[in-house]
Design a protein around this motif. Structure first.
Motif, PDB file in Angstrom:
ATOM      1  N   THR A  17       0.827  -1.206   0.000  1.00 45.93           N
ATOM      2  CA  THR A  17       0.000   0.000   0.000  1.00 45.93           C
ATOM      3  C   THR A  17       0.861   1.256   0.000  1.00 45.93           C
ATOM      4  OG1 THR A  17      -1.745  -1.168   1.203  1.00 45.93           O
ATOM      5  CG2 THR A  17      -1.829   1.237   1.223  1.00 45.93           C
ATOM      6  N   LEU A  18       1.934   1.242   0.782  1.00 38.41           N
ATOM      7  CA  LEU A  18       2.825   2.401   0.823  1.00 38.41           C
ATOM      8  C   LEU A  18       3.469   2.656  -0.530  1.00 38.41           C
ATOM      9  CD1 LEU A  18       4.670   1.920   4.251  1.00 38.41           C
ATOM     10  CD2 LEU A  18       2.692   3.359   3.743  1.00 38.41           C
ATOM     11  N   ALA A  19       3.726   1.586  -1.289  1.00 39.54           N
ATOM     12  CA  ALA A  19       4.344   1.743  -2.611  1.00 39.54           C
ATOM     13  C   ALA A  19       3.399   2.418  -3.600  1.00 39.54           C
ATOM     14  CB  ALA A  19       4.779   0.385  -3.147  1.00 39.54           C
ATOM     15  N   GLY A  20       2.090   2.288  -3.351  1.00 42.62           N
ATOM     16  CA  GLY A  20       1.107   2.987  -4.171  1.00 42.62           C
ATOM     17  C   GLY A  20       1.185   2.611  -5.640  1.00 42.62           C
ATOM     18  N   ALA A  23       6.903   3.285  -9.310  1.00 35.22           N
ATOM     19  CA  ALA A  23       7.636   2.278 -10.073  1.00 35.22           C
ATOM     20  C   ALA A  23       7.918   1.047  -9.214  1.00 35.22           C
ATOM     21  CB  ALA A  23       8.940   2.873 -10.606  1.00 35.22           C
ATOM     22  N   LEU A  24       8.111   1.255  -7.908  1.00 37.28           N
ATOM     23  CA  LEU A  24       8.385   0.148  -7.003  1.00 37.28           C
ATOM     24  C   LEU A  24       7.221  -0.833  -6.941  1.00 37.28           C
ATOM     25  CD1 LEU A  24      10.250  -1.111  -4.816  1.00 37.28           C
ATOM     26  CD2 LEU A  24       9.089   0.358  -3.150  1.00 37.28           C
ATOM     27  N   ALA A  25       6.001  -0.339  -7.109  1.00 36.78           N
ATOM     28  CA  ALA A  25       4.813  -1.182  -6.986  1.00 36.78           C
ATOM     29  C   ALA A  25       4.789  -2.301  -8.016  1.00 36.78           C
ATOM     30  CB  ALA A  25       3.552  -0.325  -7.122  1.00 36.78           C
ATOM     31  N   ALA A  26       5.514  -2.143  -9.102  1.00 38.81           N
ATOM     32  CA  ALA A  26       5.512  -3.147 -10.162  1.00 38.81           C
ATOM     33  C   ALA A  26       6.049  -4.489  -9.679  1.00 38.81           C
ATOM     34  CB  ALA A  26       6.326  -2.657 -11.357  1.00 38.81           C
ATOM     35  N   ARG A  27       6.952  -4.476  -8.681  1.00 37.19           N
ATOM     36  CA  ARG A  27       7.538  -5.748  -8.222  1.00 37.19           C
ATOM     37  C   ARG A  27       6.502  -6.651  -7.556  1.00 37.19           C
ATOM     38  NH1 ARG A  27       9.549  -7.059  -3.248  1.00 37.19           N
ATOM     39  NH2 ARG A  27      11.322  -8.044  -4.264  1.00 37.19           N
ATOM     40  N   PHE A  28       5.431  -6.046  -7.033  1.00 37.51           N
ATOM     41  CA  PHE A  28       4.406  -6.832  -6.348  1.00 37.51           C
ATOM     42  C   PHE A  28       3.474  -7.556  -7.317  1.00 37.51           C
ATOM     43  CE2 PHE A  28       5.433  -3.328  -3.356  1.00 37.51           C
ATOM     44  CZ  PHE A  28       6.004  -4.101  -2.365  1.00 37.51           C
ATOM     45  N   THR A  29       3.584  -7.262  -8.602  1.00 42.09           N
ATOM     46  CA  THR A  29       2.765  -7.933  -9.605  1.00 42.09           C
ATOM     47  C   THR A  29       3.511  -9.091 -10.253  1.00 42.09           C
ATOM     48  OG1 THR A  29       3.493  -6.489 -11.428  1.00 42.09           O
ATOM     49  CG2 THR A  29       1.623  -5.739 -10.100  1.00 42.09           C
ATOM     50  N   LEU A  30       4.774  -9.270  -9.925  1.00 38.69           N
ATOM     51  CA  LEU A  30       5.600 -10.300 -10.545  1.00 38.69           C
ATOM     52  C   LEU A  30       5.516 -11.603  -9.757  1.00 38.69           C
ATOM     53  CD1 LEU A  30       8.796  -8.169 -11.302  1.00 38.69           C
ATOM     54  CD2 LEU A  30       6.912  -8.706 -12.862  1.00 38.69           C
ATOM     55  N   GLU A  31       5.477 -12.714 -10.465  1.00 35.42           N
ATOM     56  CA  GLU A  31       5.464 -14.013  -9.796  1.00 35.42           C
ATOM     57  C   GLU A  31       6.776 -14.262  -9.073  1.00 35.42           C
ATOM     58  OE1 GLU A  31       4.879 -18.785 -10.873  1.00 35.42           O
ATOM     59  OE2 GLU A  31       4.493 -17.224 -12.381  1.00 35.42           O
ATOM     60  N   SER A  36      14.650  -8.186  -2.809  1.00 39.26           N
ATOM     61  CA  SER A  36      13.980  -6.945  -2.442  1.00 39.26           C
ATOM     62  C   SER A  36      14.978  -5.781  -2.394  1.00 39.26           C
ATOM     63  CB  SER A  36      13.319  -7.107  -1.062  1.00 39.26           C
ATOM     64  OG  SER A  36      12.875  -5.863  -0.584  1.00 39.26           O
ATOM     65  N   PRO A  37      14.577  -4.594  -2.875  1.00 38.20           N
ATOM     66  CA  PRO A  37      15.444  -3.410  -2.775  1.00 38.20           C
ATOM     67  C   PRO A  37      15.300  -2.690  -1.433  1.00 38.20           C
ATOM     68  CG  PRO A  37      13.491  -2.854  -4.002  1.00 38.20           C
ATOM     69  CD  PRO A  37      13.371  -4.322  -3.681  1.00 38.20           C
ATOM     70  N   TYR A  38      14.730  -3.356  -0.469  1.00 35.22           N
ATOM     71  CA  TYR A  38      14.552  -2.796   0.867  1.00 35.22           C
ATOM     72  C   TYR A  38      14.463  -3.945   1.856  1.00 35.22           C
ATOM     73  CZ  TYR A  38       9.796  -4.227  -0.136  1.00 35.22           C
ATOM     74  OH  TYR A  38       8.705  -4.983  -0.489  1.00 35.22           O
ATOM     75  N   VAL A  39      14.512  -3.619   3.132  1.00 32.31           N
ATOM     76  CA  VAL A  39      14.292  -4.587   4.205  1.00 32.31           C
ATOM     77  C   VAL A  39      13.409  -3.904   5.240  1.00 32.31           C
ATOM     78  CG1 VAL A  39      16.452  -3.864   5.346  1.00 32.31           C
ATOM     79  CG2 VAL A  39      15.407  -6.055   5.955  1.00 32.31           C
ATOM     80  N   PHE A  40      12.536  -4.677   5.868  1.00 34.87           N
ATOM     81  CA  PHE A  40      11.733  -4.071   6.925  1.00 34.87           C
ATOM     82  C   PHE A  40      11.581  -5.045   8.088  1.00 34.87           C
ATOM     83  CE2 PHE A  40       8.263  -6.439   4.945  1.00 34.87           C
ATOM     84  CZ  PHE A  40       7.387  -6.706   5.988  1.00 34.87           C
ATOM     85  N   SER A  41      11.249  -4.488   9.234  1.00 36.79           N
ATOM     86  CA  SER A  41      11.013  -5.306  10.425  1.00 36.79           C
ATOM     87  C   SER A  41       9.767  -4.795  11.139  1.00 36.79           C
ATOM     88  CB  SER A  41      12.208  -5.268  11.381  1.00 36.79           C
ATOM     89  OG  SER A  41      12.290  -4.008  12.033  1.00 36.79           O
ATOM     90  N   VAL A  42       9.153  -5.691  11.916  1.00 35.89           N
ATOM     91  CA  VAL A  42       7.997  -5.344  12.746  1.00 35.89           C
ATOM     92  C   VAL A  42       8.347  -5.720  14.176  1.00 35.89           C
ATOM     93  CG1 VAL A  42       5.544  -5.707  13.175  1.00 35.89           C
ATOM     94  CG2 VAL A  42       6.429  -5.826  10.823  1.00 35.89           C
ATOM     95  N   GLU A  43       8.330  -4.749  15.069  1.00 33.78           N
ATOM     96  CA  GLU A  43       8.658  -5.018  16.466  1.00 33.78           C
ATOM     97  C   GLU A  43       7.592  -4.402  17.366  1.00 33.78           C
ATOM     98  OE1 GLU A  43      13.102  -5.527  17.353  1.00 33.78           O
ATOM     99  OE2 GLU A  43      13.035  -3.740  16.092  1.00 33.78           O
ATOM    100  N   PHE A  44       7.416  -5.046  18.534  1.00 29.50           N
ATOM    101  CA  PHE A  44       6.362  -4.665  19.460  1.00 29.50           C
ATOM    102  C   PHE A  44       6.942  -3.961  20.679  1.00 29.50           C
ATOM    103  CE2 PHE A  44       5.177  -8.583  17.278  1.00 29.50           C
ATOM    104  CZ  PHE A  44       3.994  -8.195  16.667  1.00 29.50           C
ATOM    105  N   VAL A  74      13.533   4.674  -3.499  1.00 32.12           N
ATOM    106  CA  VAL A  74      12.697   3.713  -2.773  1.00 32.12           C
ATOM    107  C   VAL A  74      12.275   4.290  -1.418  1.00 32.12           C
ATOM    108  CG1 VAL A  74      12.656   1.436  -1.672  1.00 32.12           C
ATOM    109  CG2 VAL A  74      13.677   1.713  -3.939  1.00 32.12           C
ATOM    110  N   MET A  75      13.229   4.893  -0.705  1.00 31.71           N
ATOM    111  CA  MET A  75      12.886   5.493   0.581  1.00 31.71           C
ATOM    112  C   MET A  75      11.922   6.660   0.408  1.00 31.71           C
ATOM    113  SD  MET A  75      12.925   5.444   3.772  1.00 31.71           S
ATOM    114  CE  MET A  75      14.153   4.177   4.127  1.00 31.71           C
ATOM    115  N   THR A  76      12.085   7.443  -0.659  1.00 32.07           N
ATOM    116  CA  THR A  76      11.162   8.543  -0.940  1.00 32.07           C
ATOM    117  C   THR A  76       9.755   8.024  -1.166  1.00 32.07           C
ATOM    118  OG1 THR A  76      12.929   9.877  -1.927  1.00 32.07           O
ATOM    119  CG2 THR A  76      10.670  10.458  -2.497  1.00 32.07           C
ATOM    120  N   THR A  77       9.643   6.903  -1.897  1.00 36.55           N
ATOM    121  CA  THR A  77       8.339   6.296  -2.151  1.00 36.55           C
ATOM    122  C   THR A  77       7.649   5.893  -0.847  1.00 36.55           C
ATOM    123  OG1 THR A  77       8.909   5.474  -4.352  1.00 36.55           O
ATOM    124  CG2 THR A  77       7.182   4.290  -3.159  1.00 36.55           C
ATOM    125  N   PHE A  78       8.388   5.208   0.019  1.00 38.14           N
ATOM    126  CA  PHE A  78       7.801   4.765   1.285  1.00 38.14           C
ATOM    127  C   PHE A  78       7.463   5.951   2.185  1.00 38.14           C
ATOM    128  CE2 PHE A  78      10.055   0.506   0.700  1.00 38.14           C
ATOM    129  CZ  PHE A  78       8.892  -0.127   0.316  1.00 38.14           C
TER     130      PHE A  78
END
Length: 226
Positions: A17-20, A23-31, A36-44, A74-78
């Motif tokens: 959703t953040l990619a909107g 151009a980055l959003a195109a990677r989510f349509t590929l099989e 990944s050109p980024y890394v993310f983490s989820v912490e509580f 990529v960071m600008t997009t996010f």
């Protein structure tokens, strides 16, 4: 609040959703989108209970999602995507409250201890690597490193002036085997701290883009140790 143990898949949806419509959003349509050109983490803020039978985790908010990349666009997009979503509901009934841009950290030494945020995943020749064999772990780290580096140069026009070099894992080990629920199954992972030796440019690359595989699925984000 109670969340599913494989909560990362929901935050992958948030990343999409953040990619909107960028151009980055195109990677989510590929099989097979590749590395990944980024890394993310989820912490509580605090984990209160983990129920493996019900596959649920009880945690205290807020939840912190950290995104790292070495690519400015990529960071600008996010960042733009997060600003647009501020105050709105995202996933799992959560609302995006605040956005922080962290200071840029430059690694200038040939050795660095990192904290693995959550879990990191490494794929060996025949199985996932649990860190019990340092040589096997180094081989997995370097295989993923060189493949990701080449991929980002070709697909995302990464500046290749700072070439990567082999990485060595220094002891004594401060990491341990972990198990993580993901997409209905279990992954063997590494948790804790890891002390690496290489060129500053290589360590910076790992800090920017993550360690191991599945970095675009919430694994492998590194924080600089104290």
């Amino acid at each position: 609040m109670v969340l599913p143990l494989d909560f990362r898949r929901h935050f992958i949806s948030l990343i999409k959703t953040l990619a909107g419509t960028s151009a980055l959003a195109a990677r989510f349509t590929l099989e097979k989108p590749g590395y990944s050109p980024y890394v993310f983490s989820v912490e509580f803020s605090k984990i209160i209970n983990i129920d493996t039978r019900q596959r649920e985790i009880t945690a205290r908010p807020p939840i912190l999602v950290t995104i790292s990349t070495g690519l400015f666009d990529v960071m600008t997009t996010f960042s733009n995507g997060a600003i647009a979503m501020k105050g709105r509901e995202t996933v799992l009934g959560l609302y995006l409250k605040d956005i922080y841009l962290l200071p840029l950290k430059k690694i200038q030494t040939g050795e660095q201890e990192f904290r693995i945020a959550g879990h990191a995943v490494f794929r060996g020749v025949r199985h996932y690597v649990d860190g019990s064999d340092v040589g096997e772990l180094e081989e997995a780290i370097n295989t993923h490193l060189y493949k990701r580096y080449s991929f980002l140069i070709q697909q995302y026009h990464l500046d290749c002036h700072s070439r990567v070099s082999p990485v060595k894992v220094l002891g004594p080990p401060s990491y341990h085997k972990g198990v993580c629920f993901h997409y209905g199954g279990q992954l063997t992972t590494l948790q804790g701290r890891i002390h690496l030796k290489s060129t500053p440019e290589t360590l910076q690359f790992l800090y920017d883009f993550g360690l191991g595989i599945r970095t675009g699925q919430g694994f492998g984000l590194l924080e600089v140790g104290d």
